[in-house]
Every structure is written in C-alpha cells, then in structure tokens.
Design an enzyme around this catalytic site. Structure first.
Site, PDB file in Angstrom:
ATOM      1  N   PRO A  25       9.966 -13.352  12.560  1.00 37.34           N
ATOM      2  CA  PRO A  25      11.261 -12.708  12.810  1.00 37.34           C
ATOM      3  C   PRO A  25      11.141 -11.637  13.895  1.00 37.34           C
ATOM      4  O   PRO A  25      10.189 -10.853  13.901  1.00 37.34           O
ATOM      5  CB  PRO A  25      11.611 -12.070  11.461  1.00 37.34           C
ATOM      6  CG  PRO A  25      10.704 -12.709  10.475  1.00 37.34           C
ATOM      7  CD  PRO A  25       9.478 -13.095  11.200  1.00 37.34           C
ATOM      8  N   GLN A 102      15.571 -15.229   7.616  1.00 43.04           N
ATOM      9  CA  GLN A 102      15.062 -14.040   6.942  1.00 43.04           C
ATOM     10  C   GLN A 102      16.242 -13.202   6.464  1.00 43.04           C
ATOM     11  O   GLN A 102      17.054 -12.737   7.264  1.00 43.04           O
ATOM     12  CB  GLN A 102      14.180 -13.202   7.859  1.00 43.04           C
ATOM     13  CG  GLN A 102      13.463 -12.098   7.065  1.00 43.04           C
ATOM     14  CD  GLN A 102      12.745 -11.095   7.926  1.00 43.04           C
ATOM     15  OE1 GLN A 102      13.379 -10.373   8.693  1.00 43.04           O
ATOM     16  NE2 GLN A 102      11.427 -11.034   7.806  1.00 43.04           N
ATOM     17  N   TYR A 184      12.104  -1.508   4.295  1.00 46.18           N
ATOM     18  CA  TYR A 184      13.482  -1.781   3.920  1.00 46.18           C
ATOM     19  C   TYR A 184      13.612  -1.826   2.396  1.00 46.18           C
ATOM     20  O   TYR A 184      12.675  -1.495   1.681  1.00 46.18           O
ATOM     21  CB  TYR A 184      13.965  -3.041   4.630  1.00 46.18           C
ATOM     22  CG  TYR A 184      13.910  -2.853   6.135  1.00 46.18           C
ATOM     23  CD1 TYR A 184      14.686  -1.869   6.758  1.00 46.18           C
ATOM     24  CD2 TYR A 184      13.033  -3.581   6.930  1.00 46.18           C
ATOM     25  CE1 TYR A 184      14.605  -1.639   8.123  1.00 46.18           C
ATOM     26  CE2 TYR A 184      12.952  -3.361   8.299  1.00 46.18           C
ATOM     27  CZ  TYR A 184      13.735  -2.383   8.884  1.00 46.18           C
ATOM     28  OH  TYR A 184      13.648  -2.147  10.233  1.00 46.18           O
ATOM     29  N   ARG A 271      -2.913  -3.675  11.264  1.00 46.32           N
ATOM     30  CA  ARG A 271      -3.319  -3.285  12.622  1.00 46.32           C
ATOM     31  C   ARG A 271      -2.161  -3.345  13.599  1.00 46.32           C
ATOM     32  O   ARG A 271      -2.261  -2.876  14.730  1.00 46.32           O
ATOM     33  CB  ARG A 271      -4.448  -4.198  13.108  1.00 46.32           C
ATOM     34  CG  ARG A 271      -4.086  -5.665  13.197  1.00 46.32           C
ATOM     35  CD  ARG A 271      -5.247  -6.484  13.756  1.00 46.32           C
ATOM     36  NE  ARG A 271      -4.930  -7.907  13.844  1.00 46.32           N
ATOM     37  CZ  ARG A 271      -5.255  -8.810  12.938  1.00 46.32           C
ATOM     38  NH1 ARG A 271      -5.927  -8.441  11.865  1.00 46.32           N
ATOM     39  NH2 ARG A 271      -4.933 -10.074  13.091  1.00 46.32           N
ATOM     40  N   GLY A 305      -0.824  -8.236  15.973  1.00 46.54           N
ATOM     41  CA  GLY A 305      -2.091  -7.720  16.503  1.00 46.54           C
ATOM     42  C   GLY A 305      -3.070  -8.770  16.932  1.00 46.54           C
ATOM     43  O   GLY A 305      -4.260  -8.477  17.041  1.00 46.54           O
TER      44      GLY A 305
END
Length: 307
Positions: A25, A102, A184, A271, A305
C-alpha cells in the site's frame, strides 16, 4: 537464487500468484471530490502497475467518514466509492493481476475538520500524539486530544470493517488487507503507550489485542479467511507508538493471527521507519519476517528497507 524464488508461484489464500513481487500500500491522496471517490486517475495508476499473476495492495481506504484522516484519501463506504473502485479493479484484472483493498481506520491520526460534525477524532484513550498533523485543507495543525471510544462503540467499528470488506468485494477486489500498522486505530489499541483502557480492550496483552483479533475474525467470517490479510509494524515507533511489553506483544498477536488461517501476514520491517527524510536505515534492526515466520505458520509479505 533470490531471483529464482521471486519468480516462482505462490498460493496466497484464495489466489495463486505467478510471482512473489508484491506492490504494498502507498498512500496517494488522489480521490475525486466531493466524496473521496476513486476515479479514472486511480484506475490508470493501478492498471499501470498490474502484472499477470501479480498482487497489488491498494492505498489505505477509509471504512467510514469517521475513519478519515488525510485529505484526498479514498473511501469504500458509499455506492459512488464502490463504483469508482470498480474502475481500478477492472484495470488490474484486465492485466491478469490480483488486487486486495487495504481497509483502515486512522483513529486519533485525524483532525476535527475532517470528522463528521466537527467532532474530535476517536482513539482507545484520550492520549494525543506529539507534533503536528494537517487539517482538511492540508495545512499543518497540532494533533488534537482524541475522544476515548466507549466500549459500546467498539461493536460498531467491527461492523464498519466488515461492511467495508463486503463493499470491497462488491467493487471487484479479490480480498482485503486489514490495516493494523503504522500508528492507526487498531495499532493504537495494541500499544500500552496509546491504550490506557481498563475494560476488556485494555491492560493485558490479550485485552489490547482483542479489537484487532475481533475485526479479523468478523471479516474472515464475512469473506472467508483465505481472502483476508493483515498488516502490522512491529517496533516502528511511528506516530508516538511505544509499548512496554516488547517481543511478548508481537509473539502473542502473530501467533493468534496464525490460528485464524488468514491468507497472509504483511510485516513492515522496523528498519524502514521513514519518519524523517534524513533518518538512515537501521540494518541492525530485527528481521521481523524471519523472526515471526514460524509463529504465523503461513505466507508473510515483508516490506521496507530493501536495498
């Protein structure tokens, strides 16, 4: 070897992927106005990124007007939004791709100018985030102290997630990803830094995980667990997220999700905490996909990452 693995098939719940490169997302804030309705621009964006047998996960999508926290983010609670999303799902399916929506509730990461009736955002507890957010026009404003949800309201929120999941299927999505990450609402319930409740949804790890697990259970009952994914962000620290129980929290939550037979678990690697453009990646942070693979017992999507 890695390239060979990336381009091998994978059964992900109800869908069979031809390869293992998934688009996660990415918040775009491009919904049409009024009404936060997806439109042709959204369809073009996702259609451009679809591939035969590949999986795309949509930008986070509001389950209700109360769930809204950023200007221009789309919803999936109105007939107009469902019809708008159909443009995007048709574009992805025309390329042979799969598409999960999502679904999210931002909780305290909102502002009264974006809330129905100008009310304060809701949260597990009346604990404000430090720093600034934005108002309905995108101007910077300090985070407001949210209103703590009454226990009786929680059943409504679970029902809102279920309805958003059903609407997503009506819009042509192949499944949904429940947003339990990044500070959230569902993530706010998980952490004792933001959850100070003393009822059945606060205190112990089991109680703080209750809302996430009830949402997952209810959505799985509506769609089938094989069409439900869940996203988490262990140890991210974003939006003032912190918890005193450390590894024990995530071990419990992920083990319980594994028992529910969901299509996949989607983990944001710690990370990748991009809270500051100049913050370097911490390559010594835990590799959470490897850490929790055995606990969930099913497919894991790892994001963030990779270099």
């Amino acid at each position: 070897m890695a390239q060979t693995i990336f381009f091998t098939p994978l059964q992900l719940g109800a869908v069979t992927l031809k390869h293992r490169v998934v688009m996660p997302p990415l918040t775009r804030m491009r919904a049409g106005q009024p009404g936060d309705v997806p439109h042709q621009l959204n369809a073009e964006y996702y259609g451009q990124r679809a591939s035969d047998g590949g999986l795309l996960i949509s930008e986070a999508t509001d389950i209700t007007p109360e769930a809204h926290g950023y200007p221009g983010t789309p919803g999936v609670y109105s007939d107009e939004q469902v019809a708008g999303w159909r443009l995007a799902t048709d574009a992805v399916h025309a390329k042979g791709g799969f598409f999960f929506n999502q679904i999210w509730h931002v909780g305290r990461v909102s502002h009264s100018t974006m809330q129905p009736g100008g009310l304060r955002p809701v949260a597990p507890s009346a604990v404000a985030i430090s720093g600034d957010h934005m108002d309905a026009g995108g101007a910077p404003v300090p985070f407001e102290t949210p209103r703590a949800l009454d226990t009786r309201e929680i059943a409504r929120i679970i029902g809102d997630f279920v309805q958003a999941a059903r609407n997503s299927r009506r819009a042509g999505f192949d499944g949904v990803e429940i947003h339990g990450a990044n500070g959230y609402l569902l993530d706010q319930f998980l952490h004792d830094g933001s959850n100070r409740r003393t009822d059945d949804y606060g205190g112990s790890i089991e109680n703080r995980a209750r809302l996430l697990l009830e949402v997952v259970g209810a959505v799985a009952a509506a769609l089938g667990a094989d069409r439900v994914g869940v996203r988490l962000s262990p140890w991210s620290g974003i939006l003032d997220m912190h918890d005193s129980t450390g590894l024990a929290l995530w071990e419990y939550v992920i083990r319980e999700l594994g028992k529910r037979g969901i299509a996949y678990l989607h983990l944001i690697e710690p990370r990748s905490d991009f809270t500051n453009d100049e913050k370097p990646l911490d390559m010594d942070a835990p590799d959470v996909a490897s850490l929790f693979k055995a606990a969930v017992g099913g497919p894991i999507i790892s994001a963030g990452g990779f270099m």
